[in-house]
Scaffold this active site. Sequence first.
Site, PDB file in Angstrom:
ATOM      1  N   SER A 103       0.838  -1.200   0.000  1.00  0.00           N
ATOM      2  CA  SER A 103       0.000   0.000   0.000  1.00  0.00           C
ATOM      3  C   SER A 103       0.874   1.251   0.000  1.00  0.00           C
ATOM      4  CB  SER A 103      -0.896   0.016   1.246  1.00  0.00           C
ATOM      5  OG  SER A 103      -1.449   1.308   1.411  1.00  0.00           O
ATOM      6  N   SER A 104       0.376   2.314  -0.604  1.00  0.00           N
ATOM      7  CA  SER A 104       1.146   3.574  -0.637  1.00  0.00           C
ATOM      8  C   SER A 104       1.308   4.147   0.776  1.00  0.00           C
ATOM      9  CB  SER A 104       0.440   4.608  -1.526  1.00  0.00           C
ATOM     10  OG  SER A 104      -0.847   4.903  -1.007  1.00  0.00           O
ATOM     11  N   CYS A 105       0.582   3.583   1.740  1.00  0.00           N
ATOM     12  CA  CYS A 105       0.725   4.025   3.135  1.00  0.00           C
ATOM     13  C   CYS A 105       2.072   3.646   3.724  1.00  0.00           C
ATOM     14  CB  CYS A 105      -0.364   3.398   3.998  1.00  0.00           C
ATOM     15  SG  CYS A 105      -1.955   4.000   3.559  1.00  0.00           S
ATOM     16  N   TYR A 132       0.623  -1.073  10.302  1.00  0.00           N
ATOM     17  CA  TYR A 132       0.210  -1.616   8.993  1.00  0.00           C
ATOM     18  C   TYR A 132       1.346  -1.446   7.992  1.00  0.00           C
ATOM     19  CZ  TYR A 132      -2.738  -1.369   4.699  1.00  0.00           C
ATOM     20  OH  TYR A 132      -3.301  -1.525   3.444  1.00  0.00           O
ATOM     21  N   LYS A 136       3.602  -4.231   5.837  1.00  0.00           N
ATOM     22  CA  LYS A 136       3.658  -4.163   4.370  1.00  0.00           C
ATOM     23  C   LYS A 136       5.113  -4.136   3.887  1.00  0.00           C
ATOM     24  CE  LYS A 136      -0.682  -4.226   3.367  1.00  0.00           C
ATOM     25  NZ  LYS A 136      -1.221  -5.405   2.681  1.00  0.00           N
ATOM     26  N   HIS A 176     -12.512   3.662   4.766  1.00  0.00           N
ATOM     27  CA  HIS A 176     -11.701   4.731   4.200  1.00  0.00           C
ATOM     28  C   HIS A 176     -12.602   5.906   3.861  1.00  0.00           C
ATOM     29  CE1 HIS A 176      -8.802   1.382   3.538  1.00  0.00           C
ATOM     30  NE2 HIS A 176      -7.958   2.350   3.834  1.00  0.00           N
TER      31      HIS A 176
HETATM   32  N1  LIG Z   1      -8.652  -0.607   0.500  1.00  0.00           N
HETATM   33  C1  LIG Z   1      -7.648   0.197   0.171  1.00  0.00           C
HETATM   34  O1  LIG Z   1      -7.794   1.421   0.076  1.00  0.00           O
HETATM   35  C2  LIG Z   1      -6.292  -0.381  -0.095  1.00  0.00           C
HETATM   36  C3  LIG Z   1      -6.033  -1.740   0.107  1.00  0.00           C
HETATM   37  N2  LIG Z   1      -4.770  -2.217  -0.141  1.00  0.00           N
HETATM   38  C4  LIG Z   1      -4.440  -3.641   0.077  1.00  0.00           C
HETATM   39  O2  LIG Z   1      -5.257  -4.449  -0.756  1.00  0.00           O
HETATM   40  C5  LIG Z   1      -5.534  -5.690  -0.091  1.00  0.00           C
HETATM   41  C6  LIG Z   1      -7.038  -5.890  -0.037  1.00  0.00           C
HETATM   42  O3  LIG Z   1      -7.614  -4.793   0.628  1.00  0.00           O
HETATM   43  P1  LIG Z   1      -9.208  -4.713   0.741  1.00  0.00           P
HETATM   44  O4  LIG Z   1      -9.826  -5.584  -0.290  1.00  0.00           O
HETATM   45  O5  LIG Z   1      -9.571  -3.262   0.811  1.00  0.00           O
HETATM   46  O6  LIG Z   1      -9.457  -5.378   2.174  1.00  0.00           O
HETATM   47  P2  LIG Z   1     -10.817  -5.907   2.804  1.00  0.00           P
HETATM   48  O7  LIG Z   1     -10.807  -5.541   4.255  1.00  0.00           O
HETATM   49  O8  LIG Z   1     -11.981  -5.491   1.968  1.00  0.00           O
HETATM   50  O9  LIG Z   1     -10.664  -7.508   2.679  1.00  0.00           O
HETATM   51  C7  LIG Z   1      -9.712  -8.170   3.468  1.00  0.00           C
HETATM   52  C8  LIG Z   1      -9.849  -9.645   3.199  1.00  0.00           C
HETATM   53  O10 LIG Z   1      -8.878 -10.343   3.973  1.00  0.00           O
HETATM   54  C9  LIG Z   1      -9.523 -11.448   4.578  1.00  0.00           C
HETATM   55  N3  LIG Z   1      -8.895 -11.836   5.844  1.00  0.00           N
HETATM   56  C10 LIG Z   1      -8.748 -11.081   6.949  1.00  0.00           C
HETATM   57  N4  LIG Z   1      -8.159 -11.815   7.913  1.00  0.00           N
HETATM   58  C11 LIG Z   1      -7.932 -13.054   7.406  1.00  0.00           C
HETATM   59  C12 LIG Z   1      -7.368 -14.265   7.901  1.00  0.00           C
HETATM   60  N5  LIG Z   1      -6.914 -14.356   9.144  1.00  0.00           N
HETATM   61  N6  LIG Z   1      -7.307 -15.351   7.070  1.00  0.00           N
HETATM   62  C13 LIG Z   1      -7.791 -15.278   5.810  1.00  0.00           C
HETATM   63  N7  LIG Z   1      -8.334 -14.162   5.272  1.00  0.00           N
HETATM   64  C14 LIG Z   1      -8.405 -13.075   6.072  1.00  0.00           C
HETATM   65  C15 LIG Z   1     -10.949 -11.001   4.814  1.00  0.00           C
HETATM   66  O11 LIG Z   1     -11.770 -12.146   4.943  1.00  0.00           O
HETATM   67  P3  LIG Z   1     -13.019 -12.091   5.943  1.00  0.00           P
HETATM   68  O12 LIG Z   1     -13.932 -11.076   5.364  1.00  0.00           O
HETATM   69  O13 LIG Z   1     -13.530 -13.505   5.910  1.00  0.00           O
HETATM   70  O14 LIG Z   1     -12.458 -11.666   7.273  1.00  0.00           O
HETATM   71  C16 LIG Z   1     -11.223 -10.209   3.551  1.00  0.00           C
HETATM   72  O15 LIG Z   1     -11.631 -11.084   2.532  1.00  0.00           O
HETATM   73  C17 LIG Z   1      -4.866  -5.595   1.280  1.00  0.00           C
HETATM   74  O16 LIG Z   1      -3.583  -6.187   1.224  1.00  0.00           O
HETATM   75  C18 LIG Z   1      -4.720  -4.092   1.485  1.00  0.00           C
HETATM   76  O17 LIG Z   1      -3.632  -3.785   2.341  1.00  0.00           O
HETATM   77  C19 LIG Z   1      -3.748  -1.402  -0.581  1.00  0.00           C
HETATM   78  C20 LIG Z   1      -3.984  -0.071  -0.790  1.00  0.00           C
HETATM   79  C21 LIG Z   1      -5.270   0.537  -0.574  1.00  0.00           C
HETATM   80  C1  LIG Z   2      -5.158   3.081   1.921  1.00  0.00           C
HETATM   81  C2  LIG Z   2      -4.498   3.658   3.167  1.00  0.00           C
HETATM   82  O1  LIG Z   2      -5.488   4.436   3.870  1.00  0.00           O
HETATM   83  C3  LIG Z   2      -5.267   4.700   5.214  1.00  0.00           C
HETATM   84  O2  LIG Z   2      -4.750   6.020   5.338  1.00  0.00           O
HETATM   85  P1  LIG Z   2      -5.625   7.279   4.899  1.00  0.00           P
HETATM   86  O3  LIG Z   2      -5.483   7.491   3.453  1.00  0.00           O
HETATM   87  O4  LIG Z   2      -5.275   8.437   5.801  1.00  0.00           O
HETATM   88  O5  LIG Z   2      -7.099   6.775   5.246  1.00  0.00           O
HETATM   89  P2  LIG Z   2      -8.559   7.391   5.096  1.00  0.00           P
HETATM   90  O6  LIG Z   2      -9.041   7.054   3.728  1.00  0.00           O
HETATM   91  O7  LIG Z   2      -9.347   6.891   6.261  1.00  0.00           O
HETATM   92  O8  LIG Z   2      -8.404   8.993   5.296  1.00  0.00           O
HETATM   93  C4  LIG Z   2      -8.049   9.776   4.222  1.00  0.00           C
HETATM   94  C5  LIG Z   2      -8.186  11.240   4.592  1.00  0.00           C
HETATM   95  O9  LIG Z   2      -9.588  11.562   4.557  1.00  0.00           O
HETATM   96  C6  LIG Z   2      -9.907  12.382   5.668  1.00  0.00           C
HETATM   97  N1  LIG Z   2     -11.331  12.216   5.988  1.00  0.00           N
HETATM   98  C7  LIG Z   2     -12.247  13.244   5.932  1.00  0.00           C
HETATM   99  N2  LIG Z   2     -13.472  12.807   6.314  1.00  0.00           N
HETATM  100  C8  LIG Z   2     -13.310  11.466   6.583  1.00  0.00           C
HETATM  101  C9  LIG Z   2     -14.244  10.473   7.025  1.00  0.00           C
HETATM  102  O10 LIG Z   2     -15.442  10.718   7.288  1.00  0.00           O
HETATM  103  N3  LIG Z   2     -13.729   9.201   7.177  1.00  0.00           N
HETATM  104  C10 LIG Z   2     -12.421   8.908   6.917  1.00  0.00           C
HETATM  105  N4  LIG Z   2     -11.987   7.626   7.075  1.00  0.00           N
HETATM  106  N5  LIG Z   2     -11.491   9.836   6.523  1.00  0.00           N
HETATM  107  C11 LIG Z   2     -11.964  11.104   6.363  1.00  0.00           C
HETATM  108  C12 LIG Z   2      -8.974  11.859   6.760  1.00  0.00           C
HETATM  109  O11 LIG Z   2      -8.854  12.856   7.765  1.00  0.00           O
HETATM  110  C13 LIG Z   2      -7.683  11.640   5.985  1.00  0.00           C
HETATM  111  O12 LIG Z   2      -6.987  12.871   5.865  1.00  0.00           O
HETATM  112  C14 LIG Z   2      -4.332   3.822   5.966  1.00  0.00           C
HETATM  113  O13 LIG Z   2      -4.834   3.800   7.312  1.00  0.00           O
HETATM  114  C15 LIG Z   2      -4.265   2.462   5.356  1.00  0.00           C
HETATM  115  O14 LIG Z   2      -5.485   1.754   5.557  1.00  0.00           O
HETATM  116  C16 LIG Z   2      -4.023   2.490   3.915  1.00  0.00           C
HETATM  117  O15 LIG Z   2      -3.522   1.529   3.347  1.00  0.00           O
END
Ligand SMILES: NC(=O)C1=CN([C@@H]2O[C@H](COP(=O)(O)OP(=O)(O)OC[C@H]3O[C@@H](n4cnc5c(N)ncnc54)[C@H](OP(=O)(O)O)[C@@H]3O)[C@@H](O)[C@H]2O)C=CC1
Ligand SMILES: C[C@H]1O[C@H](OP(=O)(O)OP(=O)(O)OC[C@H]2O[C@@H](n3cnc4c(=O)[nH]c(N)nc43)[C@H](O)[C@@H]2O)[C@@H](O)[C@@H](O)C1=O
Length: 307
Positions: A103-105, A132, A136, A176
């Site tokens: 992740s870009s985080c 996190y 990563k 998010h």
């Molecule tokens: N969402 C975003 O903005 C971003 C996501 N990513 C990365 O992309 C990937 C997917 O993210 P995203 O789809 O949003 O995540 P979600 O939270 O939507 O999905 C996470 C998945 O992981 C599974 N999981 C969690 N714990 C376990 C475990 N112990 N064993 C097996 N499976 C497990 C969950 O299954 P269950 O539901 O059954 O718990 C679920 O299917 C991650 O690696 C994340 O870091 C990277 C950048 C941005």
């Molecule tokens: C993908 C990356 O995303 C995560 O980081 P993040 O980008 O900071 O996550 P975010 O999407 O929750 O926030 C983005 C921005 O948005 C603002 N913001 C405004 N209003 C709301 C609001 O209502 N909710 C949330 N969540 N944020 C808000 C908030 O203050 C922040 O400035 C990592 O934890 C990690 O999970 C990771 O991998």
Amino acid sequence: MKVLVTGGSGMVGKNLITSSKFSSFQILAPTSSELNLKELGLVDMYLKKHRPDVIVHAAGLVGGIQANMENPVGFLVDNLDMGKNIILSAKKHGVKNLINLASSCMYPRNAENPLKESLILQGELEPTNEGYALAKIICTRLCEYITNAKEGFTYKTIIPCNLYGKYDKFDPQKSHMIPAVIRKIVEAKQKGRSTVEIWGDGLAKREFMYVEDLVDFIHYALSKLTEMPQNINVGLGYDYSINEYYQAIANVIGYKGRFTHDLTKPVGMKQKVIDTKLLNEFGWKSKTSLEDGITKTLQYYKTLSND
Ligand SMILES: NC(=O)C1=CN([C@@H]2O[C@H](COP(=O)(O)OP(=O)(O)OC[C@H]3O[C@@H](n4cnc5c(N)ncnc54)[C@H](OP(=O)(O)O)[C@@H]3O)[C@@H](O)[C@H]2O)C=CC1
Ligand SMILES: C[C@H]1O[C@H](OP(=O)(O)OP(=O)(O)OC[C@H]2O[C@@H](n3cnc4c(=O)[nH]c(N)nc43)[C@H](O)[C@@H]2O)[C@@H](O)[C@@H](O)C1=O
């Protein structure tokens, strides 16, 4: 080709396994109750039995800034355990190809934007999601060491910007920004509220890519994994301010209210836009506009609230 997708019930995983691009693949997508990736013994048994040709590791403990701040231990240990277990067990059982999702985080909080892949580990991390990010980084390095050992394993890492789309989480405690804002503004419109609250001053900038574009990239990368850089950013290469996201989402929903700012809320990194040089050289660009992505995500969200 037999593809094991971890996290198949999550946003990235579910968009991947339901995509027509993958209809010709043999997809394995165990849920966490069918295969708990935190249990190395279970992972070993699963891979020994199923022997996939490639693994797309999209499982993880994932959440927005608030979820990360509340549970740094879980975000570090769970993501480290899952990543380490699937990567080491894949190698042990001769799985030749693996795509790891980072992740870009994980980039340093004060790194110069746009964020280049070479900046990994070059500075202090963002405190709100440090656990996190550490997990990563370690899994990204683990893949790199295995590939560089030249024992026939191609384990590479995709570094996506923030993502949004269908099958995302809309619970404000976990989600998010984009899904949280869609829910807030839909509810404000339904209840006739004249204002919606923005976390922070709204000046932070973020890069959100529609998740189906990431699925398209993964499909593209699977056919060129050897040529793909070891670590590659996947995103738009441009960003918007939080205030601009709120306005764009309000426009799609047709909400005419005003915005207030809660300066007590966490804001995280001031900017984290990825550099797309390697991505463009690899021959891929994202396709979905913010307006189209929000429209599709809103349509999906409305199916949830109808349930
Ligand atoms: N969402 C975003 O903005 C971003 C996501 N990513 C990365 O992309 C990937 C997917 O993210 P995203 O789809 O949003 O995540 P979600 O939270 O939507 O999905 C996470 C998945 O992981 C599974 N999981 C969690 N714990 C376990 C475990 N112990 N064993 C097996 N499976 C497990 C969950 O299954 P269950 O539901 O059954 O718990 C679920 O299917 C991650 O690696 C994340 O870091 C990277 C950048 C941005
Ligand atoms: C993908 C990356 O995303 C995560 O980081 P993040 O980008 O900071 O996550 P975010 O999407 O929750 O926030 C983005 C921005 O948005 C603002 N913001 C405004 N209003 C709301 C609001 O209502 N909710 C949330 N969540 N944020 C808000 C908030 O203050 C922040 O400035 C990592 O934890 C990690 O999970 C990771 O991998």
